[in-house]
Design a protein around this motif. Sequence first.
Motif: not given
Length: 452
Positions: A3-7, A199-201, A212-223
């Motif tokens: 999984k792609l980490a946000a930071l 939601q719009n994401v 939903w406790s992982m709470n990982h929004q999919i925001r780009g740029w990534n895969e």
Amino acid sequence: MKKLAALFFTFCLFLPGGVQAQKKRNSAQSTVSRPQNLSDEQLLDLVQKQTFKYFWDFGHPVSGMARERSNTSFDYGNEVVTTGGTGFGVMAIIVAAERGWITRQQAAERTLKIVNFLQKADMFHGVFPHWLNGATGKVIRFSPKDDGGDLVETSFLFQGLLTSKQYFTQNNPIENQLRNKIQGLWDGIEWNWHTQGGQNVLYWHWSPNNGWSMNHQIRGWNECLITYVLAAASPRYSISPQVYHQGYATSNHFRNDREYYNIKLPLGFDYGGPLFFSHYSFLGLDPRGLKDNYADYWEQNKNHTLINRAYCLDNPKKYKGYSANSWGLTASDSHRGYAAHSPTEDLGVITPTAALSAFPYTPEYSMQALKHFYNNLGDKIWGEYGFVDAFSEHHNWYANSYLAIDQGPIIVMIENYRTGLLWKLFMANPDVQNGLKKLNFKSDKIQGEASK
């Protein structure tokens, strides 16, 4: 797939105890035949065919799905199969059928075996988990709370399955079943469920045990561009365009527009991040001439690759082995475990899939790297399933492992460079066409207006 980490644009590393297992070289590796004095075309043929063995010979005997990796380090066990890697594998099966390594009937039968298994496997609102038990179809937890649906892995899986649906069009019992069953699974994916109540994401994970406790929004740029395209393309549970424009396309690492080594990078992190960003979504999505409100995706992917290579040539950390012949930083195994190698996370590790899956973008440079990997380093990195996952000349470390998510793109992207086969098939899918139009993508491969 990690999984792609946000930071840190890296993968979540829930992989204890792996480094020690990686220290042992595979002594059988050097016994694999390595023909010499090959032409460029012969070398491409060999690399694709040898790498395909990972998915064909090493596919799980019960499910036919792709195993996560070739070794059992990190306490994975023998039954773990990967959803996204299987999507890459079914695209590789198409290549194998077209090139005559297997028959079309064998390809259809193996793909149908996978689809039949998926119909009975654990899924959550039509979304498959990251890992399954290849014998039972039960979810295998990827991390403490990641025991449910993984939307990104599911999108990689269906990038492959929708491509298969476009390929297996003959009117016979096996191919008819295959198309119908893929369509049934595709229709059932509740992409809009992953907006967590409108939601719009999109959100990456949902679990019946952890919600939903992982709470990982999919925001780009990534895969994850392919995730939004397929979510918009869904015939029954599609997202609105606002979910893409206000979700994926809005983050503090989406726009870039800066230059690195005098090369402009439209999107993404400084220096572009790991090269798999330019591979995973584009196994099926044809980036040639593909544009939307934010980028020209051919320019994005090509420039990302050129920046990654230029960094390796610059080699600011002075690692042994980096050169015009040996470049390419992306997520893979390393001497420290798994890492998302990139110019800003450089451990001295070259990952062959980085340069080889970039063949469409940088064919001359990728061929230069391929010849070096094969001719000069082959006794250390060429093995039963093609090139091993990664190596570091600086640390005198050579992986004994192969990973589905790294082997698959080598086969598929080399084929897209040679014939455009997977791009042509995937882009011809009517639902995919509709999804791209809904999100305001432009390309000469996209026809007409989006349907409601």
